[in-house]
Design a protein around this motif. Structure first.
Motif, PDB file in Angstrom:
ATOM      1  N   THR A 184      37.596 -26.952 -43.755  1.00  0.00           N
ATOM      2  CA  THR A 184      38.593 -25.975 -44.184  1.00  0.00           C
ATOM      3  C   THR A 184      38.521 -25.734 -45.690  1.00  0.00           C
ATOM      4  O   THR A 184      38.582 -24.582 -46.139  1.00  0.00           O
ATOM      5  N   VAL A 215      40.381 -19.222 -43.304  1.00  0.00           N
ATOM      6  CA  VAL A 215      40.399 -20.591 -42.781  1.00  0.00           C
ATOM      7  C   VAL A 215      41.013 -20.647 -41.386  1.00  0.00           C
ATOM      8  O   VAL A 215      41.693 -21.588 -41.033  1.00  0.00           O
ATOM      9  N   CYS A 267      40.742 -23.685 -38.810  1.00  0.00           N
ATOM     10  CA  CYS A 267      41.699 -24.791 -38.860  1.00  0.00           C
ATOM     11  C   CYS A 267      42.749 -24.626 -37.770  1.00  0.00           C
ATOM     12  O   CYS A 267      43.107 -25.582 -37.090  1.00  0.00           O
TER      13      CYS A 267
END
Length: 141
Positions: free
Chosen positions: A105, A115, A118
């Motif tokens: 991440t 990101v 994640c």
């Protein structure tokens, strides 16, 4: 699940196994969340910071292969006591995947990419844990 079943069978009159299991389950969830938070703050994040700092000092960039050695440093004191070997291995196995996910991440965020993986990791991880709990409940039931 085994703990809840054992606790339920140990309960005498006044509720039985099902009541005790449902009464204790939220408290166990809070305990697990607290333990996960402590493990993240005290183990995963310092190991990740150490791995990134070491990698930048030695090679000028970060890479995933610096994470396992950094996570190992926190387990080394457990290797001095033979009865703690299994505990150290369990701690290492519990901390390495979150450290690698956090590294992934951070690398994506530093590169300016979204990101979102994640969120996918957390979603699929939560689904896997839920499946394990359901299958464990069915097997024990």
């Amino acid at each position: 699940m085994l703990f809840l079943v054992g606790l339920g069978t140990a309960a005498g009159p006044g509720g039985g196994a099902a009541f005790t299991a449902f009464a204790v389950a939220p408290l166990l969830l809070l305990l697990l969340l607290f333990a996960a938070t402590v493990l993240t703050v005290a183990y995963v994040l310092p190991a990740l910071h150490l791995a990134h700092w070491t990698a930048r000092q030695l090679t000028g960039r970060t890479a995933w292969w610096w994470i396992p050695p950094a996570c190992t440093l926190w387990v080394l004191p457990a290797l001095a006591v033979p009865s703690w070997h299994l505990t150290g291995l369990a701690l290492y196995a519990a901390a390495l995947p979150p450290a690698l996910a956090a590294h992934h991440t951070l690398v994506r965020a530093d590169a300016g990419r979204p990101v979102q993986p994640c969120a996918a990791i957390l979603t699929w991880g939560a689904l896997a844990v839920l499946c394990v709990v359901v299958v464990g409940g069915v097997v024990l039931g």
